[in-house]
Motif scaffolding. Structure first.
Motif, short mmCIF file in Angstrom:
data_model
loop_
_atom_site.label_atom_id
_atom_site.label_comp_id
_atom_site.label_asym_id
_atom_site.label_seq_id
_atom_site.Cartn_x
_atom_site.Cartn_y
_atom_site.Cartn_z
N TYR A 79 1.58 8.09 -1.61
CA TYR A 79 -0.05 7.07 -2.03
C TYR A 79 -0.83 7.14 -2.69
O TYR A 79 -1.76 5.79 -3.10
CB TYR A 79 -0.54 6.51 0.38
CG TYR A 79 0.27 6.29 0.48
CD1 TYR A 79 0.03 4.45 0.50
CD2 TYR A 79 0.92 6.97 1.74
CE1 TYR A 79 1.36 3.94 1.12
CE2 TYR A 79 1.80 5.77 2.72
CZ TYR A 79 2.51 4.76 2.65
OH TYR A 79 3.17 4.18 3.39
N LYS A 84 0.18 0.02 -4.34
CA LYS A 84 0.83 -0.40 -3.46
C LYS A 84 0.36 -1.63 -3.59
O LYS A 84 0.75 -3.20 -3.38
CB LYS A 84 0.37 -0.11 -1.94
CG LYS A 84 0.93 1.58 -1.35
CD LYS A 84 2.54 1.00 -1.15
CE LYS A 84 3.27 2.66 -1.05
NZ LYS A 84 4.60 2.85 -1.15
N ARG A 85 -0.86 -1.95 -3.82
CA ARG A 85 -1.62 -3.50 -3.05
C ARG A 85 -3.16 -3.75 -4.29
O ARG A 85 -3.69 -2.88 -4.05
CB ARG A 85 -1.20 -3.81 -1.77
CG ARG A 85 -1.64 -5.31 -1.33
CD ARG A 85 -1.46 -5.08 -0.06
NE ARG A 85 -1.65 -7.34 0.15
CZ ARG A 85 -0.65 -7.63 0.77
NH1 ARG A 85 0.56 -7.69 1.13
NH2 ARG A 85 -0.98 -8.85 0.98
N LEU A 144 -2.03 1.56 5.91
CA LEU A 144 -0.95 1.74 6.13
C LEU A 144 0.09 1.76 7.48
O LEU A 144 1.39 1.35 6.44
CB LEU A 144 -1.62 3.61 5.63
CG LEU A 144 -2.31 3.92 5.49
CD1 LEU A 144 -2.90 5.30 5.79
CD2 LEU A 144 -1.96 4.70 4.11
N PHE A 147 2.13 -0.80 5.62
CA PHE A 147 3.17 -0.62 4.48
C PHE A 147 4.15 0.51 5.18
O PHE A 147 4.72 1.30 4.48
CB PHE A 147 2.40 0.18 3.46
CG PHE A 147 1.25 -0.49 2.71
CD1 PHE A 147 1.83 -2.01 2.77
CD2 PHE A 147 0.44 0.47 2.19
CE1 PHE A 147 0.60 -2.60 1.57
CE2 PHE A 147 -0.81 -0.25 2.10
CZ PHE A 147 -0.31 -1.24 1.39
N GLU A 149 4.05 2.43 7.98
CA GLU A 149 3.56 4.25 8.66
C GLU A 149 4.09 4.38 9.85
O GLU A 149 3.46 3.37 10.57
CB GLU A 149 2.13 4.42 7.81
CG GLU A 149 2.81 5.12 6.40
CD GLU A 149 3.70 6.19 6.15
OE1 GLU A 149 3.50 7.22 7.08
OE2 GLU A 149 4.46 5.62 4.58
#
Ligand SMILES: [Fe+2]
Length: 296
Positions: A79, A84-85, A144, A147, A149
């Motif tokens: 991470y 990611k974004r 998270l 994503f 998690e």
């Protein structure tokens, strides 16, 4: 394809707020806010274990079983490149809002409303603008969950990995099932660290605090960064554990975390903030400190 059975076992909480509800139970709001430890004296002999909801206990069991040195290293690797974004204030809030508790939509405030309440309480008390912004964004790392998690890798009281666990960690007995208990190098007081090395050199269990710290670390003053990075480190900022790893800077700035903690825990009001009315103020505040989009 998601296996429903496995998924439920890995997600014992009805929603992430259940962990925070349990924190409020363990750390009740003091009658006298200027002497936050006074309530503690009365509460001292309560057994939190007996009063903890089974799903919360199960959440801690999973958290303590799986937060190993190797796990934390892998998640940091995954991470902290922040690839990611890209998110601005409003898309971030709206994305986070998809986490709203589906089991109880009437009484549960959406994440966006809780964050605005926290920020508004800080604003009402006349604190600096960076502090207000910190209140607004401190939990953005909970993305998270979105994503993929599990809950135990997003929320929960954080604690150092790679050294002996403090008995001040909630449900510390569950740590006996953590594979790191079999690694002698990780079981000395300092473990893989040096005494007084400072928290910046210590890996805490993985979750939304550390992740969000890396998202904003170039943009906010040090007090704000401590608030974001350590607000779930209850063994440190509420229980005084791990003093042997701290440096002078930690001791100074953990006071900022303590100043932030009441806003994080005790500003949940039933009254819903007027999101549209507040929006211009917070957009301006975001733009004062952050670029239009932050890398997550
Ligand atoms: Fe949080």
């Amino acid at each position: 394809m998601v296996d429903r059975t496995n998924r439920d076992e890995s997600q014992p909480l009805s929603d992430l707020d259940q962990w925070e509800d349990d924190l409020r139970r363990r750390y009740p709001e003091p009658a006298n806010k200027l002497a936050p430890n006074s309530a503690k004296v009365k509460e001292e002999f309560r057994d939190y274990r007996a009063e903890t909801k089974p799903e919360v206990a199960e959440f801690y069991r999973l958290n303590h079983r799986y937060q190993t040195v190797d796990f934390v290293r892998a998640k940091r690797e995954e991470y902290l490149s922040l690839s990611k974004r890209q998110m601005g204030l409003w898309d971030g809030l709206e994305f986070l809002n998809t986490l709203v508790d589906s089991s109880d939509p009437d009484t549960s405030l959406a994440q966006i409303e809780h964050l605005l309440q926290t920020a508004e309480a800080i604003r009402r008390d006349g604190h600096p603008r960076w502090f207000i912004l910190t209140g607004l964004i401190h939990d953005f790392g909970k993305v998270l969950c979105l994503f993929g998690e599990p809950q135990w890798a997003v929320v929960g009281d954080t604690f150092p990995v790679g050294c002996a666990w403090s008995d001040k960690i909630v449900f510390h007995e569950y740590l006996a099932d953590n594979p790191d208990s079999q690694v002698p190098d990780y079981q000395t007081p300092c473990g893989i660290y040096e005494a007084g090395c400072g928290l910046d050199n210590v890996m805490l269990s993985w979750g939304h605090d550390e992740y969000m710290y890396h998202v904003v670390k170039d943009y906010l003053p040090k007090e704000a960064l401590y608030m974001i990075r350590y607000h779930s480190f209850y063994p440190g900022h509420r229980e005084g554990a791990y003093d042997h790893l701290l440096n002078a800077e930690d001791r100074k700035y953990l006071n900022a975390v303590r100043a932030f903690n009441p806003y994080d825990l005790y500003t949940k009001a039933a009254e819903r903030p007027d999101v549209e009315k507040l929006r211009p103020f917070y957009e301006e505040l975001w733009n004062e400190f952050f670029p239009p989009q932050l890398a997550f």
